[in-house]
Design an enzyme around this catalytic site. Structure first.
Site, mmCIF file in Angstrom:
data_model
loop_
_atom_site.group_PDB
_atom_site.id
_atom_site.type_symbol
_atom_site.label_atom_id
_atom_site.label_comp_id
_atom_site.label_asym_id
_atom_site.label_seq_id
_atom_site.Cartn_x
_atom_site.Cartn_y
_atom_site.Cartn_z
ATOM 1 N N LYS A 269 -4.320 3.406 0.375
ATOM 2 C CA LYS A 269 -5.508 3.983 1.002
ATOM 3 C C LYS A 269 -6.201 4.725 -0.132
ATOM 4 C CE LYS A 269 -6.764 6.117 5.382
ATOM 5 N NZ LYS A 269 -7.194 4.906 6.105
HETATM 6 C C1 PLP Z 1 -6.873 4.022 7.189
HETATM 7 C C2 PLP Z 1 -7.220 2.592 7.338
HETATM 8 C C3 PLP Z 1 -6.860 1.842 8.475
HETATM 9 C C4 PLP Z 1 -6.173 2.468 9.672
HETATM 10 O O1 PLP Z 1 -4.941 3.006 9.343
HETATM 11 P P1 PLP Z 1 -4.264 4.125 10.269
HETATM 12 O O2 PLP Z 1 -3.019 4.463 9.557
HETATM 13 O O3 PLP Z 1 -4.041 3.506 11.584
HETATM 14 O O4 PLP Z 1 -5.232 5.250 10.330
HETATM 15 C C5 PLP Z 1 -7.173 0.501 8.495
HETATM 16 N N1 PLP Z 1 -7.816 -0.094 7.478
HETATM 17 C C6 PLP Z 1 -8.192 0.589 6.380
HETATM 18 C C7 PLP Z 1 -8.906 -0.104 5.301
HETATM 19 C C8 PLP Z 1 -7.902 1.939 6.268
HETATM 20 O O5 PLP Z 1 -8.263 2.613 5.180
#
Ligand code: PLP
Length: 308
Positions: free
Chosen positions: A158
């Protein structure tokens, strides 16, 4: 946006307005930062709980590992810092945003000895795509921008840099009058949205895209667990946009978006054109779990209390 009083910055609690960096911060120029998006909920017993806090902190450290960034905190320290930030701001429900970034120092691409700095901010945040979206569903457009190839950027992190792709897709979708973009991978299969994972339901079977070009969402994982525990068949499998068009139901998952139904993709109505019964069932169970109303998922909650 709705601000709060304090931000955690490299171990210190400082006033919101004083949480600043130099304009030559490496991450500002090159996207060298990793972050998390976490939610805290008010629970049915009057306490508050952060949803899957340990898992989020673990994912942040894994993002940093892939990006070769050394965060000087372990999972326990990050967990404690998130809770401290919520408590010092007296925030019983809201959003938690930890971020680690390559700081000020050398201006070359190679981050060298530039410091890795960490902040945690919290603020009140309602339904990401609007309260109405959670009920009625949203309108989605297949993006002209493809999700990154698995060897272009590291999709399992992320990271800030990955979000340039998301920003392009989001602007396009919004300016064309849609709520969100659906991105395909470089092979043309459905990947994910700009910050949400995607599910479709057909003939009672729930499908989500495999953990290849997508971020492995913690909401995605929670929904798969809830669905299997409720007796649904869940498959992690590639699918195409036309399989999406003929799905009975579809929804996005993410910490911010929670479980948001999709009522239309590229002008094709999905199912009945509103949240379907499986989607509603999962939404109900999800909100029970995050609010401490299902003891089976007590392990997902990190409880804390704020002053009344
Ligand atoms: C944060 C994110 C998600 C969702 O992840 P969660 O852990 O459910 O919040 C999905 N796709 C991308 C690209 C993300 O950055």
């Amino acid at each position: 946006m709705q601000t709060t009083q304090f931000i955690w910055f490299d171990g210190k609690i400082i006033p919101w307005d004083q949480a600043q960096v130099h304009v030559l911060t490496h991450a500002l120029h090159y996207g060298s930062a990793v972050f998390e998006g976490i939610r805290a909920y008010a629970c049915v017993d009057g306490s508050s709980a952060v949803f899957r806090l340990e898992d989020h902190c673990r994912r942040m450290l894994n993002s940093a590992k892939v990006m070769r960034m050394e965060i000087p905190y372990d999972v326990d320290a990050l967990v404690a810092a998130c809770i401290e930030t919520l408590k010092v701001n007296n925030l019983g429900a809201g959003y938690v945003r930890p971020l680690s970034f390559v700081g000020y120092g050398e201006m070359g691409v190679y981050p060298g000895d530039n410091p890795v700095q960490t902040i945690i901010a919290v603020w009140p945040w309602g339904a990401y795509l609007g309260a109405e979206a959670l009920e009625k569903g949203i309108r989605v457009k297949t993006s002209s921008f493809a999700r990154m190839h698995v060897n272009t950027l590291m999709s399992k992190t992320k990271s800030a840099g990955n979000y340039v792709n998301s920003i392009l897709a989001k602007i396009e979708a919004k300016e064309d009058g849609y709520d969100e973009a659906l991105m395909l991978d470089v092979n043309g299969y459905v990947s994910e949205a700009t910050g949400e994972n995607v599910f479709i339901v057909r003939d009672g079977i729930i499908k989500t895209t495999p953990w290849t070009s997508i971020l492995g969402g913690i909401t995605r994982d929670s929904v798969m667990t809830l669905a299997r525990d409720l007796g649904y068949t869940v498959e992690e499998q590639q699918f195409t946009r036309d399989e999406f068009y003929i799905a009975d139901e579809a929804f996005f998952t993410g910490t911010a978006a929670e479980i948001t139904p999709i009522r239309e993709l590229d002008h094709r109505q999905i199912g009945a054109g509103h949240a379907g019964s499986v989607t509603k069932h999962l939404q109900r169970e999800f909100f029970k779990a995050v609010q401490g109303d299902n003891p089976k998922y007590a392990g997902w909650l990190h409880h804390y209390t704020v002053r009344q």
